[in-house]
Design an enzyme around this catalytic site. Structure first.
Site, PDB file in Angstrom:
ATOM      1  N   GLU A  36       0.693   6.799   2.421  1.00 16.69           N
ATOM      2  CA  GLU A  36       1.583   6.978   1.284  1.00 16.69           C
ATOM      3  C   GLU A  36       1.426   5.798   0.333  1.00 16.69           C
ATOM      4  OE1 GLU A  36       3.405   9.643   0.344  1.00 16.69           O
ATOM      5  OE2 GLU A  36       3.330   8.287  -1.361  1.00 16.69           O
ATOM      6  N   LYS A  75      -5.764   2.360   2.561  1.00 15.74           N
ATOM      7  CA  LYS A  75      -4.366   1.980   2.334  1.00 15.74           C
ATOM      8  C   LYS A  75      -4.198   0.458   2.423  1.00 15.74           C
ATOM      9  CE  LYS A  75      -0.007   1.852   2.039  1.00 15.74           C
ATOM     10  NZ  LYS A  75       1.148   2.570   1.659  1.00 15.74           N
ATOM     11  N   CYS A 102       5.618  -4.032   2.733  1.00 18.20           N
ATOM     12  CA  CYS A 102       4.200  -3.686   2.923  1.00 18.20           C
ATOM     13  C   CYS A 102       3.194  -4.792   2.687  1.00 18.20           C
ATOM     14  CB  CYS A 102       3.848  -2.514   2.022  1.00 18.20           C
ATOM     15  SG  CYS A 102       4.554  -0.978   2.621  1.00 18.20           S
TER      16      CYS A 102
HETATM   17  C1  UDX Z   1       7.401   2.728   7.508  1.00 20.66           C
HETATM   18  C2  UDX Z   1       6.351   1.661   7.797  1.00 20.66           C
HETATM   19  O1  UDX Z   1       6.960   0.407   7.799  1.00 20.66           O
HETATM   20  C3  UDX Z   1       5.235   1.664   6.812  1.00 20.66           C
HETATM   21  O2  UDX Z   1       4.182   0.874   7.295  1.00 20.66           O
HETATM   22  C4  UDX Z   1       4.703   3.008   6.628  1.00 20.66           C
HETATM   23  O3  UDX Z   1       3.771   3.011   5.580  1.00 20.66           O
HETATM   24  C5  UDX Z   1       5.772   4.039   6.449  1.00 20.66           C
HETATM   25  O4  UDX Z   1       6.797   3.950   7.425  1.00 20.66           O
HETATM   26  P1  UDX Z   1       9.569   2.720   6.042  1.00 20.66           P
HETATM   27  O5  UDX Z   1       9.777   4.179   5.913  1.00 20.66           O
HETATM   28  O6  UDX Z   1       9.872   1.868   4.859  1.00 20.66           O
HETATM   29  O7  UDX Z   1       8.075   2.374   6.322  1.00 20.66           O
HETATM   30  O8  UDX Z   1      10.281   2.196   7.371  1.00 20.66           O
HETATM   31  P2  UDX Z   1      11.805   2.321   7.780  1.00 20.66           P
HETATM   32  O9  UDX Z   1      12.648   2.472   6.569  1.00 20.66           O
HETATM   33  O10 UDX Z   1      12.047   1.233   8.760  1.00 20.66           O
HETATM   34  O11 UDX Z   1      11.856   3.729   8.542  1.00 20.66           O
HETATM   35  C6  UDX Z   1      11.334   4.000   9.793  1.00 20.66           C
HETATM   36  C7  UDX Z   1      12.319   4.902  10.549  1.00 20.66           C
HETATM   37  O12 UDX Z   1      11.724   5.333  11.772  1.00 20.66           O
HETATM   38  C8  UDX Z   1      13.637   4.220  10.914  1.00 20.66           C
HETATM   39  O13 UDX Z   1      14.715   4.958  10.393  1.00 20.66           O
HETATM   40  C9  UDX Z   1      13.636   4.249  12.460  1.00 20.66           C
HETATM   41  O14 UDX Z   1      14.927   4.446  13.007  1.00 20.66           O
HETATM   42  C10 UDX Z   1      12.724   5.422  12.759  1.00 20.66           C
HETATM   43  N1  UDX Z   1      12.115   5.392  14.094  1.00 20.66           N
HETATM   44  C11 UDX Z   1      11.443   4.295  14.514  1.00 20.66           C
HETATM   45  C12 UDX Z   1      12.208   6.508  14.920  1.00 20.66           C
HETATM   46  O15 UDX Z   1      12.840   7.496  14.579  1.00 20.66           O
HETATM   47  N2  UDX Z   1      11.585   6.484  16.133  1.00 20.66           N
HETATM   48  C13 UDX Z   1      10.920   5.409  16.592  1.00 20.66           C
HETATM   49  O16 UDX Z   1      10.379   5.418  17.705  1.00 20.66           O
HETATM   50  C14 UDX Z   1      10.845   4.267  15.742  1.00 20.66           C
HETATM   51  C1  UDX Z   2       3.718  -1.374  -2.581  1.00 26.11           C
HETATM   52  C2  UDX Z   2       2.581  -0.591  -3.267  1.00 26.11           C
HETATM   53  O1  UDX Z   2       2.701  -0.721  -4.691  1.00 26.11           O
HETATM   54  C3  UDX Z   2       2.637   0.870  -2.856  1.00 26.11           C
HETATM   55  O2  UDX Z   2       1.514   1.575  -3.400  1.00 26.11           O
HETATM   56  C4  UDX Z   2       2.602   0.962  -1.337  1.00 26.11           C
HETATM   57  O3  UDX Z   2       2.718   2.313  -0.917  1.00 26.11           O
HETATM   58  C5  UDX Z   2       3.713   0.136  -0.718  1.00 26.11           C
HETATM   59  O4  UDX Z   2       3.648  -1.214  -1.182  1.00 26.11           O
HETATM   60  P1  UDX Z   2       6.340  -1.655  -3.011  1.00 26.11           P
HETATM   61  O5  UDX Z   2       6.220  -2.815  -2.093  1.00 26.11           O
HETATM   62  O6  UDX Z   2       7.381  -0.635  -2.746  1.00 26.11           O
HETATM   63  O7  UDX Z   2       4.947  -0.851  -3.069  1.00 26.11           O
HETATM   64  O8  UDX Z   2       6.588  -2.179  -4.512  1.00 26.11           O
HETATM   65  P2  UDX Z   2       5.647  -2.870  -5.618  1.00 26.11           P
HETATM   66  O9  UDX Z   2       6.034  -2.307  -6.917  1.00 26.11           O
HETATM   67  O10 UDX Z   2       4.229  -2.801  -5.266  1.00 26.11           O
HETATM   68  O11 UDX Z   2       6.142  -4.390  -5.616  1.00 26.11           O
HETATM   69  C6  UDX Z   2       5.904  -5.261  -4.533  1.00 26.11           C
HETATM   70  C7  UDX Z   2       6.370  -6.653  -4.863  1.00 26.11           C
HETATM   71  O12 UDX Z   2       5.530  -7.254  -5.856  1.00 26.11           O
HETATM   72  C8  UDX Z   2       7.785  -6.725  -5.442  1.00 26.11           C
HETATM   73  O13 UDX Z   2       8.465  -7.836  -4.900  1.00 26.11           O
HETATM   74  C9  UDX Z   2       7.544  -6.887  -6.915  1.00 26.11           C
HETATM   75  O14 UDX Z   2       8.615  -7.483  -7.576  1.00 26.11           O
HETATM   76  C10 UDX Z   2       6.309  -7.769  -6.917  1.00 26.11           C
HETATM   77  N1  UDX Z   2       5.513  -7.701  -8.158  1.00 26.11           N
HETATM   78  C11 UDX Z   2       4.949  -6.519  -8.546  1.00 26.11           C
HETATM   79  C12 UDX Z   2       5.310  -8.846  -8.916  1.00 26.11           C
HETATM   80  O15 UDX Z   2       5.794  -9.929  -8.580  1.00 26.11           O
HETATM   81  N2  UDX Z   2       4.533  -8.771 -10.051  1.00 26.11           N
HETATM   82  C13 UDX Z   2       3.950  -7.610 -10.455  1.00 26.11           C
HETATM   83  O16 UDX Z   2       3.263  -7.617 -11.483  1.00 26.11           O
HETATM   84  C14 UDX Z   2       4.172  -6.446  -9.674  1.00 26.11           C
END
Ligand code: UDX
Ligand code: UDX
Length: 463
Positions: free
Chosen positions: A162, A221, A277
């Site tokens: 994603e 990714k 991430c």
């Molecule tokens: C996660 C990963 O961190 C990221 O690397 C990946 O790209 C997408 O999934 P995110 O959705 O932001 O990102 O994580 P989080 O908000 O922590 O959600 C994960 C969910 O999985 C939690 O709600 C957790 O309770 C659940 N989970 C975890 C299960 O249901 N079963 C498990 O065994 C472990």
């Molecule tokens: C990132 C990637 O953009 C996305 O494609 C991937 O799926 C998950 O990780 P995210 O972390 O949700 O997404 O947000 P992003 O907009 O990328 O910002 C990441 C961090 O960089 C933030 O703290 C943001 O404030 C910072 N940032 C971003 C800067 O400091 N300067 C910039 O020019 C852009």
């Protein structure tokens, strides 16, 4: 193969919004999002859609439209796995906190648990889709578990990373730059790929759907996130040089961004990148490179993290230095705690580390963030284990109202680029602050000339 039922394990920042869009765009498919966390599922099912656990502009409306129609949130994991033809794994893969690869490698224990559960429950053939960001060749491990512990049913593993960014998740999902699907080159693998292509084709132009082998997809990714983070560390490195030489990093960014080969995006100097991430994925990349003996490759990417840590530290150092080398018992107002605007997510937010540094110097931090609660701020600090929870609670003053947070403060620090901060009545803030009144703009969002005219001592990043 036509997909009629999808199950997604993990109702987090990725699983929740992604499934909401699939359900909205594919009313003929039943989408069930499951999670072990009962509280989280209950929040997704809250009668008031404004209480869903993840804040993303536009998301609650979509949930309202699809929930109960073909979008369901549940803790009945086994049942949802059993019924689905396609299962997305979207559980978290944090950096390991123990054992080999501690602090660097991705912890795959949740992924493995999911694979084992899928193997145990499945009575019919399934397509398993990795949505979580994973080290290269994780699919192989998942496949081995599924094939060796399953009930003889057949599994196809796809990698479908994603690319959505938080705060713009809905728009990113509706209008993706590309959809990437990695799968086996066998006939069965190609059929599985096609089944997932058909799901996305409900709203994404087919020429934006790329298909590759599994390993290329997994590595793409990590590579995309590493490149994005590297741009931020690159411009942040320049910001320090600009401060020393009198150049303005915003002007430099604008000038280089007009080169079509460089492009204007992701060149905003800041207090440092946060989020769940970038750091995790780069550490993971570094670990993978090291494990293949590629020391130079590992060192090259690790420097992106080193620069980011330096940028956060430099920001807190500047605050202390400017406030006459002491912030002891001074009130510093933090506008923003989330890692970026338009999200309630605080994972790895620069604010946490800057606050931690300043609390070490005995400062009192008054936090205002439109979407982050005091409870979350304290939990983030407690997680660092720098001091006791009691000590953190004494050092953090939080406010419902930004003007109260800034009242009597010696300095205001902007940690998140929320639009509303720009629209504040800065004269009113100035009048209520200690003098001289300082603003440290960690996001370069305020107008220097306007603030200086009011009387502030204004410092932005990189100018
Ligand atoms: C996660 C990963 O961190 C990221 O690397 C990946 O790209 C997408 O999934 P995110 O959705 O932001 O990102 O994580 P989080 O908000 O922590 O959600 C994960 C969910 O999985 C939690 O709600 C957790 O309770 C659940 N989970 C975890 C299960 O249901 N079963 C498990 O065994 C472990
Ligand atoms: C990132 C990637 O953009 C996305 O494609 C991937 O799926 C998950 O990780 P995210 O972390 O949700 O997404 O947000 P992003 O907009 O990328 O910002 C990441 C961090 O960089 C933030 O703290 C943001 O404030 C910072 N940032 C971003 C800067 O400091 N300067 C910039 O020019 C852009």
């Amino acid at each position: 193969m036509k997909i009629t039922k999808i199950c997604c394990i993990g109702a987090g920042y990725v699983g929740g919004p992604t499934m909401a869009i699939i359900a909205q765009k594919c009313p003929q498919i039943q989408v069930t999002v499951v999670d072990l966390n009962e509280e989280r599922i209950a929040a997704w099912n809250d009668a008031d859609v404004n209480n869903i656990p993840i804040y993303e502009p536009g998301l609650s409306e979509i949930v309202k439209e699809a929930r109960g129609r073909n979008l369901f949130f549940s803790t009945a994991v086994d049942q949802a796995i059993d019924e689905a033809e396609m299962i997305f794994i979207s559980v978290n893969t944090p950096t390991k906190t123990y054992g080999k690869g501690k602090g660097m490698a991705a912890d795959l224990k949740y992924i493995e648990l999911c694979a084992r559960q899928i193997a145990r429950v499945s009575k019919s053939n399934k397509i398993v889709v990795e949505k979580s960001t994973l080290p290269v060749r994780t699919a192989e491990a998942i496949k081995s578990i599924l094939d060796n512990t399953g009930n003889g049913v057949k599994f196809q593993i796809l990698s479908n990373p994603e690319f959505l960014a938080e705060g713009t998740a809905v728009q990113d999902l509706l209008h993706p730059d590309r959809i990437l699907i990695g799968g086996d080159t066998t006939a069965e693998g190609q059929k599985a790929i096609q089944a997932l292509v058909d799901v996305y084709a409900n709203w994404v132009a087919v020429d934006k759907i790329l298909t590759t082998n599994v390993w290329s997809s997994e590595l793409s990714k990590l590579t995309a996130n590493a490149f994005l983070a590297q741009r931020i560390s690159s411009i942040n490195a320049m910001s320090e040089l600009c401060e020393k030489t009198g150049a303005d990093v915003n002007e430099v960014a604008r000038a280089i961004g007009m080169d079509s080969r460089i492009g204007p995006k992701f060149l905003k100097a800041s207090v440092g990148f946060g989020g769940s991430c970038f750091q995790k994925d780069i550490l993971n990349l570094v670990y993978i490179a090291k494990s293949y003996g590629l020391q130079e490759v590992a060192d090259y990417w690790e420097q992106v993290i080193i620069m980011n840590d330096h940028q956060k530290r430099r920001f807190s150092d500047t605050i202390v230095k400017t406030l006459y080398n002491t912030v002891s018992d001074k009130k510093i107002a933090f506008l923003g705690w989330a890692f970026k605007k338009d999200t309630n997510d605080t994972r790895e937010s620069a604010a946490i580390y800057v606050a931690d540094d300043l609390i070490n110097e005995n400062a009192k931090i008054a936090v205002y963030d439109p979407k982050v609660s005091r409870k979350k701020v304290l939990a983030d600090l407690d997680y660092l284990q720098t001091r006791t929870a009691d000590e953190n609670a004494k050092s953090i003053l939080s406010f419902e109202n930004p003007y109260e947070a800034c009242s009597n403060a010696h300095a205001v620090a902007i940690l998140t680029e929320w639009d509303e901060f720009v629209a504040y009545d800065w004269q009113k803030i100035y009048d209520a602050m200690q003098k001289p009144a300082f603003v440290f703009d960690g996001r370069n969002i305020l107008d220097k000339a306007v603030l200086e005219k009011i009387g502030f001592v204004y410092q932005a990043i990189g100018s």
